[in-house]
Design a protein around this motif. Structure first.
Motif, PDB file in Angstrom:
ATOM      1  N   SER A  54       0.815  -1.217   0.000  1.00 54.49           N
ATOM      2  CA  SER A  54       0.000   0.000   0.000  1.00 54.49           C
ATOM      3  C   SER A  54       0.844   1.261   0.000  1.00 54.49           C
ATOM      4  CB  SER A  54      -0.906   0.013   1.224  1.00 54.49           C
ATOM      5  OG  SER A  54      -0.121   0.082   2.401  1.00 54.49           O
ATOM      6  N   GLY A  55       2.116   1.117   0.334  1.00 53.80           N
ATOM      7  CA  GLY A  55       2.961   2.290   0.483  1.00 53.80           C
ATOM      8  C   GLY A  55       2.912   2.900   1.872  1.00 53.80           C
ATOM      9  N   ASP A  56       2.094   2.329   2.744  1.00 51.30           N
ATOM     10  CA  ASP A  56       1.928   2.910   4.084  1.00 51.30           C
ATOM     11  C   ASP A  56       3.125   2.662   4.991  1.00 51.30           C
ATOM     12  OD1 ASP A  56      -1.664   2.264   4.365  1.00 51.30           O
ATOM     13  OD2 ASP A  56      -0.529   3.847   3.359  1.00 51.30           O
ATOM     14  N   GLY A  66      17.237   9.088   5.909  1.00 55.04           N
ATOM     15  CA  GLY A  66      17.334  10.537   5.838  1.00 55.04           C
ATOM     16  C   GLY A  66      17.874  11.055   4.519  1.00 55.04           C
ATOM     17  N   ARG A  67      18.435  10.165   3.704  1.00 50.10           N
ATOM     18  CA  ARG A  67      18.967  10.567   2.393  1.00 50.10           C
ATOM     19  C   ARG A  67      18.171   9.956   1.238  1.00 50.10           C
ATOM     20  NH1 ARG A  67      23.897   9.005   0.819  1.00 50.10           N
ATOM     21  NH2 ARG A  67      23.889   7.076   2.058  1.00 50.10           N
ATOM     22  N   PHE A  68      17.703   8.724   1.422  1.00 55.27           N
ATOM     23  CA  PHE A  68      16.976   8.010   0.371  1.00 55.27           C
ATOM     24  C   PHE A  68      15.493   7.930   0.737  1.00 55.27           C
ATOM     25  CE2 PHE A  68      20.641   5.105  -1.314  1.00 55.27           C
ATOM     26  CZ  PHE A  68      21.443   6.229  -1.460  1.00 55.27           C
ATOM     27  N   THR A  69      14.656   7.929  -0.291  1.00 51.14           N
ATOM     28  CA  THR A  69      13.216   7.773  -0.100  1.00 51.14           C
ATOM     29  C   THR A  69      12.686   6.759  -1.102  1.00 51.14           C
ATOM     30  OG1 THR A  69      12.998  10.072   0.629  1.00 51.14           O
ATOM     31  CG2 THR A  69      10.985   8.930  -0.039  1.00 51.14           C
ATOM     32  N   ILE A  70      11.992   5.746  -0.586  1.00 53.37           N
ATOM     33  CA  ILE A  70      11.342   4.759  -1.445  1.00 53.37           C
ATOM     34  C   ILE A  70       9.874   5.133  -1.583  1.00 53.37           C
ATOM     35  CG2 ILE A  70      10.850   3.165   0.470  1.00 53.37           C
ATOM     36  CD1 ILE A  70      11.356   0.852  -1.512  1.00 53.37           C
TER      37      ILE A  70
END
Length: 126
Positions: A54-56, A66-70
């Motif tokens: 779901s991405g939740d 703090g540097r990468f975002t999925i």
């Protein structure tokens, strides 16, 4: 199973940003938890990040927190990894993986028994 194809790798200077993508085809993408792993020459494959169907829920390795975002877009059957403040030690081949549900031991690649992509090279120059 889904078929996975990574893209978006390349060469970037330290401190820069890059976004890699993983496009899925085949079975229903939204059923799958997705993960990003990386492997540098001479090193074992290591966990980077994971996201629930779901991405939740998201999970990160301490080295990238703090540097990468999925993130994921289920309408586009695609998962992304936005990488900021890149460091030379981030240099590796980046792989995406799919599993029906996030494995309990999600940081260990052997528990991702579904599909893997072929990888995309990310090189960070100092």
């Amino acid at each position: 199973q889904v078929q996975l194809v990574e893209s978006g790798g390349g060469l970037v200077q330290a401190g820069g940003s890059l976004r890699v993508s993983c496009a899925a085809s085949g079975r229903t993408f939204s059923r799958y938890g997705m993960g990003w792993f990386r492997q540098a020459p001479g090193k074992e494959r290591e966990f980077v990040a994971a996201i629930s169907w779901s991405g939740d829920s998201t999970y990160y390795a301490d080295s990238v927190k703090g540097r990468f975002t999925i993130s994921r877009d289920n309408a586009k059957n695609t998962v992304y990894l936005q990488m900021n403040s890149l460091k030379p030690e981030d240099t590796a081949v980046y792989y995406c993986a799919a599993e029906e549900g996030i494995p309990r031991y999600y940081s260990d690649p052997i528990y991702w028994l579904g599909s893997w992509g072929q990888g995309t090279q990310v090189t960070v120059s100092s």
